[in-house]
Design a protein around this motif. Sequence first.
Motif, PDB file in Angstrom:
ATOM      1  N   TYR A  22      -5.829  36.838  -6.137  1.00  0.00           N
ATOM      2  CA  TYR A  22      -4.960  35.823  -6.736  1.00  0.00           C
ATOM      3  C   TYR A  22      -5.053  35.833  -8.260  1.00  0.00           C
ATOM      4  N   ILE A  23      -6.273  35.760  -8.763  1.00  0.00           N
ATOM      5  CA  ILE A  23      -6.449  35.510 -10.198  1.00  0.00           C
ATOM      6  C   ILE A  23      -6.185  36.769 -11.026  1.00  0.00           C
ATOM      7  N   THR A  24      -6.343  37.936 -10.420  1.00  0.00           N
ATOM      8  CA  THR A  24      -6.059  39.172 -11.159  1.00  0.00           C
ATOM      9  C   THR A  24      -4.648  39.684 -10.865  1.00  0.00           C
ATOM     10  N   GLY A  25      -3.952  39.028  -9.958  1.00  0.00           N
ATOM     11  CA  GLY A  25      -2.661  39.543  -9.529  1.00  0.00           C
ATOM     12  C   GLY A  25      -1.485  38.787 -10.109  1.00  0.00           C
ATOM     13  N   SER A  26      -0.326  39.041  -9.530  1.00  0.00           N
ATOM     14  CA  SER A  26       0.906  38.489 -10.100  1.00  0.00           C
ATOM     15  C   SER A  26       1.097  37.015  -9.767  1.00  0.00           C
ATOM     16  N   GLN A  27       0.496  36.526  -8.663  1.00  0.00           N
ATOM     17  CA  GLN A  27       0.795  35.148  -8.268  1.00  0.00           C
ATOM     18  C   GLN A  27       0.244  34.139  -9.285  1.00  0.00           C
ATOM     19  N   TYR A  28      -0.945  34.402  -9.797  1.00  0.00           N
ATOM     20  CA  TYR A  28      -1.510  33.518 -10.829  1.00  0.00           C
ATOM     21  C   TYR A  28      -0.581  33.460 -12.038  1.00  0.00           C
ATOM     22  N   ARG A  29      -0.092  34.640 -12.448  1.00  0.00           N
ATOM     23  CA  ARG A  29       0.814  34.657 -13.610  1.00  0.00           C
ATOM     24  C   ARG A  29       2.126  33.927 -13.303  1.00  0.00           C
ATOM     25  N   ARG A  30       2.615  34.104 -12.071  1.00  0.00           N
ATOM     26  CA  ARG A  30       3.836  33.400 -11.692  1.00  0.00           C
ATOM     27  C   ARG A  30       3.612  31.889 -11.662  1.00  0.00           C
ATOM     28  N   ASP A  31       2.463  31.497 -11.129  1.00  0.00           N
ATOM     29  CA  ASP A  31       2.146  30.061 -11.077  1.00  0.00           C
ATOM     30  C   ASP A  31       2.094  29.472 -12.486  1.00  0.00           C
ATOM     31  N   LEU A  32       1.459  30.207 -13.395  1.00  0.00           N
ATOM     32  CA  LEU A  32       1.400  29.764 -14.792  1.00  0.00           C
ATOM     33  C   LEU A  32       2.798  29.684 -15.401  1.00  0.00           C
ATOM     34  N   ASP A  33       3.599  30.719 -15.160  1.00  0.00           N
ATOM     35  CA  ASP A  33       4.944  30.748 -15.748  1.00  0.00           C
ATOM     36  C   ASP A  33       5.762  29.531 -15.317  1.00  0.00           C
ATOM     37  N   LEU A  34       5.654  29.189 -14.044  1.00  0.00           N
ATOM     38  CA  LEU A  34       6.435  28.046 -13.562  1.00  0.00           C
ATOM     39  C   LEU A  34       5.969  26.750 -14.222  1.00  0.00           C
ATOM     40  N   ILE A  35       4.657  26.601 -14.382  1.00  0.00           N
ATOM     41  CA  ILE A  35       4.142  25.387 -15.030  1.00  0.00           C
ATOM     42  C   ILE A  35       4.605  25.349 -16.491  1.00  0.00           C
ATOM     43  N   VAL A  36       4.518  26.507 -17.156  1.00  0.00           N
ATOM     44  CA  VAL A  36       4.941  26.554 -18.560  1.00  0.00           C
ATOM     45  C   VAL A  36       6.448  26.246 -18.678  1.00  0.00           C
ATOM     46  N   ASP A  37       7.234  26.685 -17.715  1.00  0.00           N
ATOM     47  CA  ASP A  37       8.652  26.317 -17.704  1.00  0.00           C
ATOM     48  C   ASP A  37       8.829  24.805 -17.596  1.00  0.00           C
ATOM     49  N   GLN A  38       8.048  24.195 -16.712  1.00  0.00           N
ATOM     50  CA  GLN A  38       8.114  22.740 -16.551  1.00  0.00           C
ATOM     51  C   GLN A  38       7.728  22.037 -17.849  1.00  0.00           C
ATOM     52  N   ILE A  39       6.670  22.525 -18.472  1.00  0.00           N
ATOM     53  CA  ILE A  39       6.225  21.926 -19.734  1.00  0.00           C
ATOM     54  C   ILE A  39       7.325  22.068 -20.781  1.00  0.00           C
ATOM     55  N   GLY A  40       7.940  23.251 -20.819  1.00  0.00           N
ATOM     56  CA  GLY A  40       9.017  23.485 -21.780  1.00  0.00           C
ATOM     57  C   GLY A  40      10.167  22.513 -21.600  1.00  0.00           C
ATOM     58  N   ALA A  41      10.550  22.268 -20.349  1.00  0.00           N
ATOM     59  CA  ALA A  41      11.647  21.331 -20.079  1.00  0.00           C
ATOM     60  C   ALA A  41      11.266  19.928 -20.540  1.00  0.00           C
ATOM     61  N   TYR A  42      10.021  19.575 -20.322  1.00  0.00           N
ATOM     62  CA  TYR A  42       9.541  18.261 -20.767  1.00  0.00           C
ATOM     63  C   TYR A  42       9.529  18.183 -22.296  1.00  0.00           C
ATOM     64  N   VAL A  43       9.030  19.241 -22.931  1.00  0.00           N
ATOM     65  CA  VAL A  43       8.968  19.274 -24.407  1.00  0.00           C
ATOM     66  C   VAL A  43      10.366  19.103 -25.005  1.00  0.00           C
ATOM     67  N   ASP A  44      11.339  19.785 -24.411  1.00  0.00           N
ATOM     68  CA  ASP A  44      12.700  19.714 -24.944  1.00  0.00           C
ATOM     69  C   ASP A  44      13.260  18.291 -24.934  1.00  0.00           C
ATOM     70  N   GLY A  45      12.756  17.485 -24.010  1.00  0.00           N
ATOM     71  CA  GLY A  45      13.279  16.130 -23.886  1.00  0.00           C
ATOM     72  C   GLY A  45      12.535  15.093 -24.715  1.00  0.00           C
ATOM     73  N   ILE A  46      11.501  15.523 -25.443  1.00  0.00           N
ATOM     74  CA  ILE A  46      10.712  14.561 -26.227  1.00  0.00           C
ATOM     75  C   ILE A  46      11.427  14.244 -27.536  1.00  0.00           C
ATOM     76  N   ASP A  47      11.533  12.966 -27.802  1.00  0.00           N
ATOM     77  CA  ASP A  47      12.156  12.506 -29.047  1.00  0.00           C
ATOM     78  C   ASP A  47      11.029  12.312 -30.066  1.00  0.00           C
ATOM     79  N   MET A  48      10.911  13.282 -30.959  1.00  0.00           N
ATOM     80  CA  MET A  48       9.774  13.247 -31.881  1.00  0.00           C
ATOM     81  C   MET A  48      10.009  12.298 -33.043  1.00  0.00           C
ATOM     82  N   SER A  49       8.912  11.745 -33.507  1.00  0.00           N
ATOM     83  CA  SER A  49       9.027  10.687 -34.514  1.00  0.00           C
ATOM     84  C   SER A  49       9.219  11.242 -35.919  1.00  0.00           C
TER      85      SER A  49
END
Lengths: 250, 250
Positions: B66-93
């Motif tokens: 898992y950790i040396t293979g593609s699934q870990y990287r895919r899991d990370l990519d999906l989380i980073v995509d989610q974070i990106g979508a959240y970041v885009d919606g933040i109204d910065m001060s």
Amino acid sequence: MAKARLVLEVMILLVVLAGNVSPWVLDVLEGSSSRYCLSWRLAVEANNMCAWRTVPPQCLHHVENYITGSQYRRDLDLIVDQIGAYVDGIDMSGDGMDAWILDVDDTCISNLLYYRGKRYGCDPYDALGFKAWAARSECPAIPAMLGLFRRLIEAGFKVILLTGRNEESLGEATVENLQSQGYIGYERLIMRSAAYRGQSAVTYKSAIRKQLVEQGYRIWGNIGDQWSDIQGEFAGNRTFKIPNPMYFVP
Amino acid sequence: MAKARLVLEVMILLVVLAGNVSPWVLDVLEGSSSRYCLSWRLAVEANNMCAWRTVPPQCLHHVENYITGSQYRRDLDLIVDQIGAYVDGIDMSGDGMDAWILDVDDTCISNLLYYRGKRYGCDPYDALGFKAWAARSECPAIPAMLGLFRRLIEAGFKVILLTGRNEESLGEATVENLQSQGYIGYERLIMRSAAYRGQSAVTYKSAIRKQLVEQGYRIWGNIGDQWSDIQGEFAGNRTFKIPNPMYFVP
């Protein structure tokens, strides 16, 4: 040897495409086409997906295979084992105030038969449809959770069932459904009364848990299929998230 | 047809046993023998396992794959995509106090090379061994997280790196390691000083986050590979758990 391998792999594909293959082979092959869905489901269970509305369409078969197959049951069994080990280590007071909180829908009893008709969550939430289903009192018990429920009661815990279901419209049906499925001997079934209508599950359930703690209950554990069951205040000494890739309750 | 299927399945087994098979076939076949380990890993990521000490021995190859293979990287990519979508919606001060908190070990930079020598977590934690490894400043960046780090900085967030590493013994090595791997432009690197020695990660990190909030920072997000990174007080507006099936930090 490379040629022999290619021939074998083409044979695998042909046999799989013809539908003439043992379930275990299909099962493992399915894994390869659903790597995205594995990531998606992991993100759901690790609470990295917030306020998702529907299962991604490409994950219909992945979610169906997971939730109707052996892996969901194995996942539940391992969590129940963990809970059991924790329960065994609890030093109970004997004053009758040692409590556990369990969610109802897709924690104690299953809505899988309903969600099959909603493409396992690929269709959007249908409040009226769900209400009609719940009113039929036909949700089957989730066997691993019923076993845990009985174990908690035998150990002397007060088991409190806490659900977002509407008390007025679904009270009788829920009591009947739980009883017919063997959920007997719980301390209380707390449903959403008019005072909590419109509140998020986190707000509503936190408020109820606060009242329970004020009444003297010690919440040793809290189990739900939604993160909103186990987040917020007075969540409990330990919380457990059981899998549900079909829907998200805010 | 049943006979043909049996022949094919025996052929698959023989070829797999002979080691003469494409990685994708091996990968999907591996899935079938590791159903327990799938459940175990899901329970770890969903925070259902508390204070586990080592990876179950039967899951060594599962965790390694898992950790040396593609699934870990895919899991990370999906989380980073989610974070990106959240970041885009933040109204910065625009006042320079919009912050993100990132953990360091196995969040920004990877200890995989070290844990390979510890059988991917099947061996118990080795404080001296880990310290010697960290002092070498050779942890590679986790590419998806480095990309996210840069994106956060470009968007104008103050990125605060918060780690349980000992400041006195590993301060210089950590600064050097982060810099050499491209982590440049962060607001602060906060390491464990003598005042916090012996505290759990939840206690220590909560205390630091409290100070940050008191200094006026708004913690929009908090990312870690351990639940103890993102639990406790002042956790942040949203938290994200990235996968780590190799070890547990209380």
